[in-house]
Write an enzyme that holds these catalytic residues in place. Structure first.
Site, PDB file in Angstrom:
ATOM      1  N   ASP A  40       0.840  -1.193   0.000  1.00 17.60           N
ATOM      2  CA  ASP A  40       0.000   0.000   0.000  1.00 17.60           C
ATOM      3  C   ASP A  40       0.878   1.246   0.000  1.00 17.60           C
ATOM      4  OD1 ASP A  40      -2.397   1.740   0.655  1.00 17.60           O
ATOM      5  OD2 ASP A  40      -3.283  -0.254   0.947  1.00 17.60           O
ATOM      6  N   HIS A  74      -3.903   6.192   3.236  1.00 16.27           N
ATOM      7  CA  HIS A  74      -4.658   5.010   2.819  1.00 16.27           C
ATOM      8  C   HIS A  74      -4.125   3.736   3.475  1.00 16.27           C
ATOM      9  CE1 HIS A  74      -5.899   1.685   0.078  1.00 16.27           C
ATOM     10  NE2 HIS A  74      -7.016   2.387  -0.030  1.00 16.27           N
ATOM     11  N   SER A 248     -11.486  -1.309  -0.264  1.00 16.77           N
ATOM     12  CA  SER A 248     -10.165  -1.240   0.367  1.00 16.77           C
ATOM     13  C   SER A 248     -10.242  -1.580   1.845  1.00 16.77           C
ATOM     14  CB  SER A 248      -9.572   0.161   0.204  1.00 16.77           C
ATOM     15  OG  SER A 248      -9.121   0.375  -1.105  1.00 16.77           O
TER      16      SER A 248
END
Length: 716
Positions: A40, A74, A248
């Protein structure tokens, strides 16, 4: 849910609540020792939710000298839903003790600082993702979470994912947020490449409906499942709590569930982790696998339940916990009601589970004594001379009165009243030598006749001598008696079968049939008369091939039968004219054959007794009134020692063993009291019985049984 986990932090954590994570936590599975790699945008190394659990092997895959915290949040948010600490602050992740391997793979300068929860503001190259997957597999990751997507996947990343799956790693991918009928092609191509080593994850809301933004299962439905990914609480940033939505954030919840399984069952490969999670998913939408929800919604509690055929650890023999693995004998009564037999069983994935096999044991059904006494329709036929006699009965319920081999058996009156041998054929070879053969009858009646016993005819309460405490079928028997200076010496043998008192269902053998196993009996008896007193003493051996006093156990136990020595003592006393007092005592000592899971030892003792008083010529010259009190054979002491798997090593894939005692002595004690009359009535033979039965079948909780029986027969 264990109350220890019912905290404010837990209640704020939508994912663990929705997917039953606390069930696994209560069993000790928290993800400890399992590494989840997050491919990520990096992770906030100063976030207290990850303190002490970020692997020092975490790195920027591009080797650009960047901090793994990154400029985008994120990756931090994804890791929160999988691995946030249980620290009474914020939320808790499903695998809150797992190790985090943060692999920063975003292209240099592609992320916009402070961008939203989506990684759409960042760019990722297939080369960086492929290198991250390979690095994760090389450095001990059991699960690789990729909450990224896109169109297509190069051969480089496909090969990396396939290689990781072949090394036992599970790769978990986001389905994508386009609301399409198929997952993003990035996920579908990697799923195909991994050949079962990938799970694709969609999103559902709090009501279990597929999120409008979530891509559906489509053609990848066999490897697709959903988890909570819409308005998931909560991520705390700068004093603000955020509800997040997107595949996600559903994806790391499945990754975390895999980490819980990997901790509990370290033998599992990535493909097996995928199979377990997918097959245990809660089925929604169209029944079975469908093109919307795929296999269903993540259910961690069910994933921790056994799957497929179970076997005792170390034996390989199948054990169905919903079926019966042991059926007690009549002499054992309610002994299994309070039994405990902890053991380790393995499911189809070689996962070890502790269970109590006592829950699969069943006691024998109490004998229906009244029905057995009067339920049959028979015709007795007997004939004989001074040297030879024959007797048999025919099942009169057959409208054609056909004589079938399996239906031949002798009535009580032939054996005990008519003075005809209770057998097929009996002959006197010499004045002091007699011999008898029986077909479909036991040796006990033969011996009684050869000894010239005059037993009272009771319908319900049986005499103690000869009681085996089990359901028997005799095929053939033989007896030989020699008179020696006032003493009688009788040898007898019998071959037949022990019938199980309750079904044991074995899928590969049973089709609703009652099991039976071979058994043989050999005995020697001495008898003598002393004036008004007659006595006999007998010693017999009951050799069972696969049963224990008629009790039967599953093949997995390896019970190879048992030998029982019975000592029988009988006394009869003509205490006055027309009055007779009788008593019988049987004591048994059983030795169980060791082998398989049956440990050495297991001594078992059993007893039966009966007392009776008979008055002849009560209202007529040829009638009799009798009173009997008896206890059928009952295990008085002893246990079956079983060497059962008590632990299991995932390193050696071998169990440890401990001896478990299965007590066979019941708490109940059956007592039978019977008042019986027999004589001639209306040109036929009549019998009337009143009886009382306490603790039927040696079951303390069963109500007492009372009743009456009337039987009348006539010669034609």
């Amino acid at each position: 849910m264990p109350t220890a986990f019912n905290t404010a932090e837990f209640r704020r954590s939508d994912g663990p609540v929705a997917h039953n994570a606390a069930t696994a936590w209560g069993g000790g599975s928290t993800g400890k020792g399992v590494t989840i790699a997050f491919v990520d945008t990096g992770i906030d190394v100063d976030n207290p939710e990850f303190a002490g659990r970020i692997s020092p092997l975490s790195k920027d895959i591009l080797n650009a000298g960047r901090d793994i915290s990154g400029s985008d949040n994120h990756g931090t948010r994804v890791a929160t839903f999988a691995s946030a600490a249980r620290n009474d602050s914020g939320v808790v992740g499903i695998a809150y003790d797992s190790t985090i391997l943060a692999l920063r793979t975003d292209d240099v300068g592609s992320c916009v600082p402070g961008s939203s929860g989506s990684a759409s503001g960042c760019l990722f190259s297939d080369g960086a993702i492929a290198d991250a997957v390979t690095y994760a597999a090389d450095n001990g990751a059991k699960v690789i979470n990729i909450s990224l997507g896109g169109d297509g996947a190069t051969a480089q990343v496909r090969n990396a994912v396939a290689a990781a799956a072949n090394r036992g790693v599970l790769i978990v991918l986001a389905a994508g947020n386009g609301g399409e009928d198929e997952p993003e092609s990035f996920a579908t191509l990697l799923d195909t490449a991994a050949a079962g080593g990938v799970i694709i994850v969609g999103s559902v809301d709090a009501n279990g409906a597929l999120s409008s933004f979530s891509n559906k299962a489509g053609a990848q439905n066999s490897h697709y499942m959903a988890a909570l990914g819409e308005d998931v609480c909560c991520v705390y940033e700068s004093g603000t709590a955020y509800l997040l939505s997107g595949t996600s954030f559903s994806t790391p919840q499945v990754s975390a569930a895999a980490a819980l399984l990997a901790q509990a069952f370290p033998n599992l490969t990535g493909r097996e982790l995928a199979e377990i999670l997918l097959s245990s998913a809660y089925d929604v939408g169209a029944p079975g696998t469908d093109a919307v929800f795929g296999r269903g919604i993540l259910d961690i509690a069910k994933a921790f339940q056994p799957i497929g055929t179970l076997s005792l650890a170390g034996s390989g023999a199948p054990v169905a916990l919903a079926d019966v693995t042991g059926a007690g004998a009549s002499a054992m009564g309610d002994a299994f009601a309070t039994a405990a037999l902890p053991a380790i069983v393995l499911d189809k994935y070689r996962r070890a589970f502790e269970t109590d096999l006592a829950g699969t044991l069943r006691g024998a059904r109490p004998a229906e004594r009244l029905r057995n006494a009067v339920g049959g329709q028979q015709r007795q036929i007997s004939l004989g001379s001074a040297k030879i006699s024959l007797a048999f009965s025919i099942d009169a319920s057959d409208p054609h009165l056909g004589l079938r081999q399996g239906d031949l058996h002798l009535g009580i009156e032939d054996a005990e009243q008519a003075r005809v041998l209770a057998a097929r054929v009996a002959t006197r070879l010499a004045p002091d030598l007699a011999m008898g053969f029986a077909f479909a009858e036991g040796a006990n009646g033969l011996v009684a006749q050869l000894q010239g016993q005059d037993r009272p005819a009771f319908m319900i309460a049986q005499e103690a001598a000869g009681d085996t405490g089990s359901l028997n079928r005799s095929d053939v028997s033989f007896a030989l008696r020699k008179q020696l200076d006032g003493w009688g010496l009788t040898f007898a043998a019998e071959r037949g079968a022990i019938l199980s008192g309750a079904e044991i269902r074995r899928a590969y053998e049973m089709r609703g049939r009652q099991l039976e196993s071979g058994a043989s009996t050999y005995s020697v008896a001495f008898d003598r008369r002393f004036g008004d007193l007659d006595a006999s003493l007998a010693l017999s051996l009951l050799a069972e091939e696969r049963t224990l006093l008629g009790g039967r156990f599953h093949d997995a136990f390896g019970l190879a039968g048992a030998d029982t020595i019975f000592l029988d003592a009988r006394l009869g006393w003509e205490l006055a004219a027309g009055w007779r007092l009788g008593a019988a005592l049987r004591h048994g000592q059983t030795k169980v054959h060791s082998g398989g899971l049956v440990a050495r030892g297991s001594p078992i003792s059993s007893t039966a007794w009966s007392f009776d008083l008979e008055r002849r010529a009560v209202v007529a010259e040829d009638d009799a009134l009798g009173f009997r009190v008896s206890q059928p054979l009952r295990v008085e002491a002893g246990a079956l020692n079983l060497l059962l798997p008590s632990s299991y090593s995932y390193e050696t894939l071998l169990p440890g063993y401990a001896v478990r005692e299965l007590g066979l002595s019941p708490t109940g004690r059956e007592l039978l009291v019977e008042l019986a009359w027999r004589g001639f009535l209306l040109e036929g033979s009549a019998a009337v019985s009143l009886f009382y039965r306490a603790d039927p079948g040696h079951y303390a909780t069963l109500p007492d049984d009372t009743g009456a029986a009337v039987r009348w027969s006539r010669e034609f």
